[in-house]
Enzyme design. Structure first.
Site, PDB file in Angstrom:
ATOM      1  N   LYS A   9       3.029 -14.323   5.249  1.00 25.86           N
ATOM      2  CA  LYS A   9       3.439 -15.221   4.158  1.00 25.86           C
ATOM      3  C   LYS A   9       4.968 -15.234   4.126  1.00 25.86           C
ATOM      4  O   LYS A   9       5.612 -14.983   3.094  1.00 25.86           O
ATOM      5  CB  LYS A   9       2.821 -14.708   2.838  1.00 25.86           C
TER       6      LYS A   9
ATOM      7  N   TYR B 245       0.822  -1.214   0.000  1.00 28.82           N
ATOM      8  CA  TYR B 245       0.000   0.000   0.000  1.00 28.82           C
ATOM      9  C   TYR B 245       0.857   1.266   0.000  1.00 28.82           C
ATOM     10  O   TYR B 245       0.321   2.373   0.027  1.00 28.82           O
ATOM     11  CB  TYR B 245      -0.934   0.008   1.221  1.00 28.82           C
TER      12      TYR B 245
ATOM     13  N   ASP C  62      -2.031 -18.496   3.722  1.00 32.63           N
ATOM     14  CA  ASP C  62      -2.963 -19.371   2.993  1.00 32.63           C
ATOM     15  C   ASP C  62      -3.592 -20.388   3.944  1.00 32.63           C
ATOM     16  O   ASP C  62      -4.794 -20.637   3.918  1.00 32.63           O
ATOM     17  CB  ASP C  62      -2.297 -20.047   1.783  1.00 32.63           C
TER      18      ASP C  62
ATOM     19  N   ASP D  85      -6.387  -6.880   4.633  1.00 37.45           N
ATOM     20  CA  ASP D  85      -7.465  -6.470   3.736  1.00 37.45           C
ATOM     21  C   ASP D  85      -8.261  -7.709   3.305  1.00 37.45           C
ATOM     22  O   ASP D  85      -9.496  -7.751   3.380  1.00 37.45           O
ATOM     23  CB  ASP D  85      -6.844  -5.766   2.526  1.00 37.45           C
TER      24      ASP D  85
HETATM   25  O1  AKG Z   1      -9.080   2.297  -0.460  1.00 29.36           O
HETATM   26  C1  AKG Z   1      -9.800   1.515  -1.064  1.00 29.36           C
HETATM   27  O2  AKG Z   1     -10.468   1.846  -2.044  1.00 29.36           O
HETATM   28  C2  AKG Z   1      -9.936   0.103  -0.584  1.00 29.36           C
HETATM   29  C3  AKG Z   1      -9.562  -0.058   0.848  1.00 29.36           C
HETATM   30  C4  AKG Z   1      -9.955  -1.366   1.400  1.00 29.36           C
HETATM   31  O3  AKG Z   1     -10.345  -2.292   0.733  1.00 29.36           O
HETATM   32  C5  AKG Z   1      -9.901  -1.545   2.842  1.00 29.36           C
HETATM   33  O4  AKG Z   1      -9.416  -0.689   3.561  1.00 29.36           O
HETATM   34  O5  AKG Z   1     -10.319  -2.607   3.325  1.00 29.36           O
HETATM   35 MG    MG Z   2     -10.810  -4.038   1.899  1.00 28.11          MG
END
Ligand code: AKG
Ligand code: MG
Ligand code: NDP
Length: 414
Positions: free
Chosen positions: A227, A160, A280, A304
């Site tokens: 992972k 990210y 996984d 996420d």
């Molecule tokens: O920033 C986004 O558009 C997605 C963020 C996301 O999926 C989350 O924070 O869970």
């Molecule tokens: Mg998300």
């Protein structure tokens, strides 16, 4: 007080003050909110009524939230030409606690995620997402009541970071050649290249927050999900830094799973077991043996993925709350996105933002109001008065709109 060009600071209300991890919440705090894109406005309209009703019922007018709208996303762009006006970030810095709806992020190009930018700019380094089952909700697993986990997702680093180069660009080619020349590592020409930075600092502070939470709330374990067999120095580092931190900071209060045998197979009653699982494998574990997992600490991308998977296990994204926490400020938001196909239909489930508000009220110490909302939600579900997403998984439910579900929750606050 900062000056605001677009936002209007409410005439009444005071700032929440924070210093060194402690903070003071006045009875009449000013709380900034972002309505959000897509279904955001539908959800916010229902949610704010629930929050105000709960606070009024719990404190009879002594306490009240003064809401301050701040702009972000499409609404901000249309009004100001900017997607995230600097003053919106400033408002969160100034008022310390905020709540937001989802914001759109285009795929493959266009603006980078505003959600991620907000977390990075404000150093909200932990995304905390509790996942629990509400009795009566239909779920795809046989024993959803066994799911009771709190995810601590590192919220700043990992892929990210936004350090990415499009295939075929001069930057990607330069980086490819540098890596080949300096490190002897081959990358196929014309590849897109992304960078995955993960630090000991970022990993340790996230894992520390997860362990402290587990100790404070008497949860049995913290599992580091990574992972690290493949990404040895980033995700493997996350795991190693976690065990290192446990030794450095928590002594006998944390026992590594591998040392349990030496401790007679059982940790002290006041200790937390620290374990790790490869990502996984963790996805099958949460389906097959969810009750073996309690607090989960994990890097950004894993967090996420597992957030949505766990939400689905207990009935879906309609009841999946979260909070982005830092040492100075907190912004609460649902796990889900803008669900654009339902925008403006008054159909979507507002439950995730409402439960994010419950987390916000608890964060403020307003537990009575938080509890009323949970009671209201439980009663609405027990009465099978629910939005489409829950109705389609239940027998004999009455489907109500977004606002209708808000009404049902308010009615259920006894
Ligand atoms: O920033 C986004 O558009 C997605 C963020 C996301 O999926 C989350 O924070 O869970
Ligand atoms: Mg998300
Ligand atoms: N923090 C944030 O602001 C986030 C923003 N996003 C952004 O949102 C946009 C849309 O993302 P998308 O991948 O469609 O994911 P979404 O989470 O927005 O929606 C996917 C599906 O999940 C279900 N769902 C989502 N929210 C709810 C809810 N409140 N009640 C009931 N069901 C719900 C719906 O399923 P069904 O179709 O079965 O009814 C929906 O179609 C993207 O731009 C993405 O980047 C995504 C995640 C987080």
């Amino acid at each position: 007080m900062a000056t605001y060009k677009y936002a209007r600071v409410p005439a009444k209300g005071e700032r929440i003050e924070a210093s060194g991890g402690d903070f003071r919440v006045p009875d009449q705090p000013i709380i900034p909110f972002i309505e959000g894109d897509g279904t955001g406005p539908d959800i916010w309209r229902a949610s704010v009524r629930v929050f105000d009703a709960a606070v009024e019922r719990a404190y009879g007018g002594k306490r009240k939230i003064h809401w301050m709208e701040i702009l972000a996303g499409e609404k901000a762009f249309n009004a100001t030409g900017e997607w995230m006006p600097a003053e919106s970030l400033e408002a969160v810095r100034e008022f310390k606690v905020a709540i937001k709806g989802p914001l759109t992020t285009p795929v493959g190009g266009g603006i980078r995620s505003l959600n991620v930018a907000l977390r990075q700019e404000l150093d909200l380094y932990a995304c905390v997402r509790p996942v629990r089952y509400f009795q009566g909700v239909g779920a795809p697993v046989k024993e959803p009541q066994k799911v009771d986990m709190v995810i601590f997702r590192e919220n700043i680093e990992d892929v990210y970071s936004g350090i990415e180069f499009r295939a075929g660009t001069a930057e990607a080619e330069k980086l490819r050649q540098f890596i080949e020349k300096e490190f002897g590592k081959k990358i196929r020409p014309e590849s897109a290249i992304g960078i995955k930075p993960m630090s000991a600092f970022g990993s340790k502070r996230l894992i520390e927050m997860a362990i402290k939470y587990a100790l404070k709330t008497h949860r049995p374990s913290v599992t580091m999900m990574h992972k690290g067999n493949i990404m040895k120095f980033t995700e493997g580092g996350f795991r190693d830094w976690g065990y290192e931190l446990a030794k450095e900071k928590f002594g006998e209060h944390v026992v590594a799973e591998a040392d349990l045998a030496a401790a007679g197979g059982k940790a002290r009653a006041d200790a937390v077991v620290l374990k790790d699982r490869i990502a996984d494998s963790m996805f099958q574990q949460i389906l097959l043996r969810p009750d073996e997992y309690s607090v989960v600490a994990t890097p950004n991308l894993n967090g996420d993925y597992i957030s949505d998977a766990l939400a689905a296990e207990v009935g879906g994204l309609g009841i999946a709350p979260g909070g982005n926490l830092g040492d100075e400020a907190a912004v609460f938001e649902a796990t889900h996105g803008t669900a654009p196909k339902y925008a403006g239909l008054d159909k979507i489930n507002p439950g995730s933002v409402i439960l994010s508000g419950v987390m916000m009220l608890e964060h403020m110490g307003w537990n009575e109001a938080a509890k009323l909302i949970v009671t209201g939600l439980e009663k609405a579900i027990a009465a099978k008065t629910v939005t489409y997403d829950l109705a389609r998984q239940m027998q004999g439910a009455t489907e109500v709109s977004t606002s209708g579900f808000g009404d049902a929750i308010i009615k259920g606050m006894a």
